[in-house]
Design an enzyme around this catalytic site. Structure first.
Site, PDB file in Angstrom:
ATOM      1  N   LYS A 156       1.036  -1.133  -0.104  1.00 37.65           N
ATOM      2  CA  LYS A 156       0.138   0.203  -0.030  1.00 37.65           C
ATOM      3  C   LYS A 156       0.260   0.871  -0.044  1.00 37.65           C
ATOM      4  O   LYS A 156       1.403   1.136   0.449  1.00 37.65           O
ATOM      5  CB  LYS A 156      -1.063  -0.115   1.036  1.00 37.65           C
ATOM      6  CG  LYS A 156      -2.214  -0.028   0.965  1.00 37.65           C
ATOM      7  CD  LYS A 156      -3.184   0.028   2.550  1.00 37.65           C
ATOM      8  CE  LYS A 156      -4.400   0.686   2.080  1.00 37.65           C
ATOM      9  NZ  LYS A 156      -5.178   0.628   3.669  1.00 37.65           N
TER      10      LYS A 156
HETATM   11  O1  G3P Z   1      -7.705   1.503   5.284  1.00 38.55           O
HETATM   12  C1  G3P Z   1      -7.802   3.001   4.684  1.00 38.55           C
HETATM   13  C2  G3P Z   1      -9.481   2.947   4.886  1.00 38.55           C
HETATM   14  O2  G3P Z   1     -10.674   2.251   4.279  1.00 38.55           O
HETATM   15  C3  G3P Z   1      -9.534   4.257   6.168  1.00 38.55           C
HETATM   16  O3  G3P Z   1     -10.944   4.356   6.810  1.00 38.55           O
HETATM   17  O4  G3P Z   1     -12.564   4.810   8.251  1.00 38.55           O
HETATM   18  O5  G3P Z   1     -10.270   5.958   8.755  1.00 38.55           O
HETATM   19  O6  G3P Z   1     -12.021   6.721   6.927  1.00 38.55           O
HETATM   20  P1  G3P Z   1     -11.337   5.556   8.002  1.00 38.55           P
END
Ligand code: G3P
Length: 214
Positions: free
Chosen positions: A83
């Site tokens: 990533k």
């Molecule tokens: O993994 C990346 C992403 O899905 C993060 O999500 O909920 O932290 O905005 P969030």
């Protein structure tokens, strides 16, 4: 559509995998930090549970550092996808990874032009953060539609991985648009199976079944 689970919590991953809901896993530095475990130990355990793609994020921000981490991560297990944040140094590394056969998931995408650059650099996956766009009064799912349209126009192989999913409607819309993957927190994966009429109907069936002479 493929479902990835967005967590580094192996307990949640095992449970979701047991339900047959996991085609892959996405992690990020914040999710790994929540486990209070060593990154490498968590990754290896996740890769032993799930045979599908497991996204592991670099934390370097300069090309040389990103490439060093990318090669180390990719060498750990063959289902690791590296990533990489959508920054200029990151895009340079995505190109090199693509040339070296290292699969990449380009993360922190918030615009269609960013997604276009990631595809041109040879990314395997692009991760637009729909929830974080919604958080700033911008329609995150509109971005998904734009990226799918652009990728289709130019036949890019990059898969659209809907990230920062907050609720079932993100998954519903993503599936209707034809997104390749949605990565969801365990709580959202569980919500997808829920419907009040299902619960009501089951309760009625079971209550009626009690009346059946045994
Ligand atoms: O993994 C990346 C992403 O899905 C993060 O999500 O909920 O932290 O905005 P969030």
């Amino acid at each position: 559509m493929k479902f990835f689970i967005d967590t580094a919590d192996v307990k949640e991953i095992r449970e979701a995998a047991a339900m047959g809901l996991v085609d892959g896993v996405t992690t990020n530095p914040s999710l790994v930090a929540k486990t209070s475990r060593k990154f490498r130990d968590v990754l290896i355990e996740i890769c032993d549970i799930v045979k599908g793609p497991v996204s592991a994020e670099v934390t370097a921000t300069q090309y040389d550092g990103i490439m060093r981490e990318a090669r180390e991560l990719a060498a750990l297990r063959n289902n690791i996808v590296v990533k990489i944040p959508l920054i200029p140094e990151g895009l340079k590394a995505v190109r090199t990874c693509s040339d070296e056969g290292i699969r990449t998931n380009v993360t922190l995408c918030f615009s269609a032009t960013q997604a276009l650059l990631a595809a041109k650099a040879g990314a395997s996956y692009i991760s637009p953060f729909v929830g974080r766009l919604d958080d700033v009064s911008t329609d995150g799912m509109q971005l998904i539609g734009e990226i799918l349209e652009i990728y289709d126009n130019y036949d890019f192989a990059t898969e659209v991985l809907v990230a920062s999913v907050r609720h079932p409607m993100h998954v519903h819309q993503a599936a209707r648009m034809g997104a390749h993957v949605a990565t969801c927190p365990f709580s959202v994966l569980l919500q997808l199976s829920k419907h009040p009429l299902t619960d009501l109907g089951l309760a009625k069936f079971l209550a009626d079944w009690e009346k059946v002479p045994k």
